[in-house]
Motif scaffolding. Structure first.
Motif, PDB file in Angstrom:
ATOM      1  N   ALA A   1       0.818  -1.219  -0.061  1.00 10.34           N
ATOM      2  CA  ALA A   1       0.158   0.069  -0.100  1.00 10.34           C
ATOM      3  C   ALA A   1       0.894   1.333  -0.252  1.00 10.34           C
TER       4      ALA A   1
ATOM      5  N   GLY B   1       3.665   3.844  -2.239  1.00  7.19           N
ATOM      6  CA  GLY B   1       3.482   4.827  -3.394  1.00  7.19           C
ATOM      7  C   GLY B   1       3.249   3.954  -4.662  1.00  7.19           C
ATOM      8  N   ALA B   2       4.032   2.978  -5.090  1.00  7.18           N
ATOM      9  CA  ALA B   2       3.587   2.015  -6.222  1.00  7.18           C
ATOM     10  C   ALA B   2       2.330   1.439  -6.335  1.00  7.18           C
TER      11      ALA B   2
ATOM     12  N   ASN C   1      -1.586  -5.658   3.142  1.00  8.10           N
ATOM     13  CA  ASN C   1      -0.272  -4.995   3.610  1.00  8.10           C
ATOM     14  C   ASN C   1       0.245  -4.910   4.900  1.00  8.10           C
ATOM     15  N   ARG C   2       1.316  -4.984   5.356  1.00 10.34           N
ATOM     16  CA  ARG C   2       2.020  -5.439   6.619  1.00 10.34           C
ATOM     17  C   ARG C   2       1.136  -4.579   7.665  1.00 10.34           C
ATOM     18  N   THR C   3       1.123  -3.166   7.343  1.00  5.64           N
ATOM     19  CA  THR C   3       0.629  -1.994   8.084  1.00  5.64           C
ATOM     20  C   THR C   3      -0.822  -2.081   7.876  1.00  5.64           C
TER      21      THR C   3
ATOM     22  N   ARG D   1      -2.426   1.660   6.303  1.00  4.70           N
ATOM     23  CA  ARG D   1      -2.061   1.845   4.927  1.00  4.70           C
ATOM     24  C   ARG D   1      -3.338   1.394   3.845  1.00  4.70           C
TER      25      ARG D   1
ATOM     26  N   VAL E   1       6.426  -5.624  -9.330  1.00  5.75           N
ATOM     27  CA  VAL E   1       6.854  -4.408  -9.754  1.00  5.75           C
ATOM     28  C   VAL E   1       8.554  -4.372  -9.548  1.00  5.75           C
TER      29      VAL E   1
HETATM   30  P1  NDP Z   1       7.044   2.202  -0.310  1.00  4.63           P
HETATM   31  O1  NDP Z   1       8.178   2.424   0.584  1.00  4.63           O
HETATM   32  O2  NDP Z   1       6.098   3.606  -0.668  1.00  4.63           O
HETATM   33  O3  NDP Z   1       6.268   1.123  -0.165  1.00  4.63           O
HETATM   34  C1  NDP Z   1       6.765  -0.173   0.247  1.00  4.63           C
HETATM   35  C2  NDP Z   1       5.527  -1.219   0.484  1.00  4.63           C
HETATM   36  O4  NDP Z   1       6.278  -2.136   0.562  1.00  4.63           O
HETATM   37  C3  NDP Z   1       4.741  -0.977   1.701  1.00  4.63           C
HETATM   38  O5  NDP Z   1       3.291  -1.551   1.420  1.00  4.63           O
HETATM   39  C4  NDP Z   1       5.509  -1.670   2.827  1.00  4.63           C
HETATM   40  O6  NDP Z   1       4.221  -1.966   3.949  1.00  4.63           O
HETATM   41  C5  NDP Z   1       6.000  -2.931   1.869  1.00  4.63           C
HETATM   42  N1  NDP Z   1       7.011  -3.649   2.442  1.00  4.63           N
HETATM   43  C6  NDP Z   1       8.349  -3.320   2.538  1.00  4.63           C
HETATM   44  N2  NDP Z   1       8.927  -4.258   3.167  1.00  4.63           N
HETATM   45  C7  NDP Z   1       8.268  -5.160   3.548  1.00  4.63           C
HETATM   46  C8  NDP Z   1       8.175  -6.409   4.462  1.00  4.63           C
HETATM   47  N3  NDP Z   1       9.443  -6.872   4.951  1.00  4.63           N
HETATM   48  N4  NDP Z   1       7.166  -7.261   4.724  1.00  4.63           N
HETATM   49  C9  NDP Z   1       5.756  -6.825   4.066  1.00  4.63           C
HETATM   50  N5  NDP Z   1       5.638  -5.529   3.408  1.00  4.63           N
HETATM   51  C10 NDP Z   1       6.749  -4.977   3.150  1.00  4.63           C
HETATM   52  O7  NDP Z   1       8.041   1.840  -1.836  1.00  4.63           O
HETATM   53  P2  NDP Z   1       7.362   1.959  -3.302  1.00  4.63           P
HETATM   54  O8  NDP Z   1       5.869   1.628  -3.487  1.00  4.63           O
HETATM   55  O9  NDP Z   1       7.838   3.402  -4.066  1.00  4.63           O
HETATM   56  O10 NDP Z   1       8.076   0.756  -3.873  1.00  4.63           O
HETATM   57  C11 NDP Z   1       7.782  -0.555  -4.012  1.00  4.63           C
HETATM   58  C12 NDP Z   1       8.504  -1.257  -4.799  1.00  4.63           C
HETATM   59  O11 NDP Z   1       8.343  -0.982  -6.222  1.00  4.63           O
HETATM   60  C13 NDP Z   1      10.039  -1.242  -4.676  1.00  4.63           C
HETATM   61  O12 NDP Z   1      10.625  -2.264  -4.824  1.00  4.63           O
HETATM   62  C14 NDP Z   1      10.377  -0.278  -5.934  1.00  4.63           C
HETATM   63  O13 NDP Z   1      11.817  -0.454  -6.410  1.00  4.63           O
HETATM   64  C15 NDP Z   1       9.321  -0.983  -6.833  1.00  4.63           C
HETATM   65  N6  NDP Z   1       9.033  -0.084  -7.921  1.00  4.63           N
HETATM   66  C16 NDP Z   1       9.073  -0.446  -9.191  1.00  4.63           C
HETATM   67  C17 NDP Z   1       8.845   0.360 -10.394  1.00  4.63           C
HETATM   68  C18 NDP Z   1       8.909  -0.094 -11.797  1.00  4.63           C
HETATM   69  O14 NDP Z   1       9.022   0.868 -12.603  1.00  4.63           O
HETATM   70  N7  NDP Z   1       9.147  -1.342 -11.924  1.00  4.63           N
HETATM   71  C19 NDP Z   1       8.195   1.749 -10.067  1.00  4.63           C
HETATM   72  C20 NDP Z   1       8.142   2.072  -8.604  1.00  4.63           C
HETATM   73  C21 NDP Z   1       8.392   1.258  -7.694  1.00  4.63           C
HETATM   74  P3  NDP Z   1       4.358  -1.086   4.987  1.00  4.63           P
HETATM   75  O15 NDP Z   1       3.243  -0.057   4.751  1.00  4.63           O
HETATM   76  O16 NDP Z   1       3.719  -2.042   6.108  1.00  4.63           O
HETATM   77  O17 NDP Z   1       5.728  -0.434   5.511  1.00  4.63           O
END
Ligand code: NDP
Length: 303
Positions: free
Chosen positions: A152, A154-155, A175-177, A180, A245
């Motif tokens: 949940a 940005g992506a 989502n973990r949290t 969100r 992604v």
């Molecule tokens: P954010 O930091 O905004 O969100 C991260 C998400 O991952 C949150 O939902 C977070 O949960 C969850 N998360 C992270 N670690 C864990 C874990 N150990 N267990 C469970 N949930 C976890 O990052 P973005 O949304 O910007 O990016 C997410 C991914 O998408 C990245 O890998 C990024 O590189 C990739 N991406 C790829 C793109 C592409 O063009 N292919 C474009 C944009 C992003 P919580 O809310 O609980 O913290």
């Protein structure tokens, strides 16, 4: 200022060399990517190749920015006259209040991945959702489909909104949290009238039986090939299209497990190339060659 004949080779990871010319304009246009962790992100390599091919004397920087420094870094963009910036993990939501205005999609998503500067004003856009949808073209039309979305951040927000606008029948968010995930459900229901719900993500989450599209939009697996996602994979149907992604590495644990079960899979490279192409257009008002970008990312990631 005339073109200088001196050239330098910048070797990246000792495998692929990018030829750059000494700037031939009085002041180069600067754009950048800000995130953490951002080392190893291939966007700089793709953009520099595309600038060079288009004959543009522009420079793209990859900048490691910690959350506590984001506000200062954004002030720096403005002060130093950067033409634009890509915003990546984990800043896409936090950066929103630091900007002067937002495109309609960024406003709706509450997340920004592309900034451009115009007359001293910083404008935020979000190209991730459009880029993701383009990467599904020819594989799955989201209209009337049931989506199971992991994440949940940005992506995930960008993808959920674009899937909703494209007519997805229902989007279930894990989502973990949980707060969100609930916020995103509220956004989808109130702003685009998409049916959405959230489920509590405990260890080894079952995949809803009727899922047409499963999307990993968490950062699990980013720069970590073996990182497993806590899912009950026995519940994954071979009729489900599985998208991840994460682009580095492009062949993630999830995609390998899904392929083993007979699913069609979509990696994060298509989305990456598409969003890089769209940002290039926004900044330069020119059309880049997507093939050059694809070849660059494949070379950078050695695939
Ligand atoms: P954010 O930091 O905004 O969100 C991260 C998400 O991952 C949150 O939902 C977070 O949960 C969850 N998360 C992270 N670690 C864990 C874990 N150990 N267990 C469970 N949930 C976890 O990052 P973005 O949304 O910007 O990016 C997410 C991914 O998408 C990245 O890998 C990024 O590189 C990739 N991406 C790829 C793109 C592409 O063009 N292919 C474009 C944009 C992003 P919580 O809310 O609980 O913290």
């Amino acid at each position: 200022m005339g073109t200088l004949s001196i050239t330098h080779d910048i070797c990246i990871r000792n495998t692929s060399c990018l030829e750059v010319t000494v700037p031939d304009s009085a002041l180069q246009e600067i754009v950048c990517c800000m995130g953490q962790p951002v080392a190893g992100n291939p966007t700089q390599f793709m953009m520099q190749r595309a600038f060079h091919a288009a004959g543009l004397d522009w420079c793209y920087l990859t900048l490691e920015v910690a959350p506590d420094n984001l506000a200062d870094a954004v002030r720096g963009l403005r002060a130093m006259g950067f033409r634009g910036a890509n915003i990546t993990i984990p800043h896409q939501i936090a950066v929103v209040p630091m900007l002067d205005s937002l495109s309609q999609s960024a406003e709706m998503m509450g997340a920004v991945n592309c900034i451009w500067q115009q007359d001293g004003r910083l404008i935020g856009d979000n190209t991730d959702g459009r880029a993701f949808l383009e990467s599904l073209a020819g594989i799955l039309d989201p209209r009337d489909k049931r989506v199971f979305l992991l994440g949940a951040g940005g992506a995930a927000r960008a993808i959920a909104v674009e899937l909703g606008l494209a007519g997805a029948q229902k989007i279930t968010i894990a989502n973990r949290t949980p707060d969100r995930a609930n916020e995103l459900v509220e956004l989808l229901s109130s702003k685009i009238a998409t049916s959405a719900d959230s489920i509590d993500w405990q260890d080894n989450l079952p995949i809803p039986e009727d899922t047409d599209l499963l999307v990993n939009a968490t950062s699990i697996g980013h720069l970590e090939y073996d990182a497993p996602i806590p899912l009950e994979l026995g519940t994954l149907s071979d009729e489900t299209v599985v998208a991840d992604v994460v682009f580095s590495p492009p062949h993630t644990w999830l995609l390998e497990e899904a392929e083993r079960r007979g699913c069609t899979v979509v990696n994060g490279l298509g989305m990456l190339v598409n969003q890089t192409r769209i940002c290039f257009q926004v900044w330069t008002e020119r059309e880049p060659d997507p093939q050059i970008m694809l070849e660059a990312v494949e070379e950078y990631l050695e695939i």
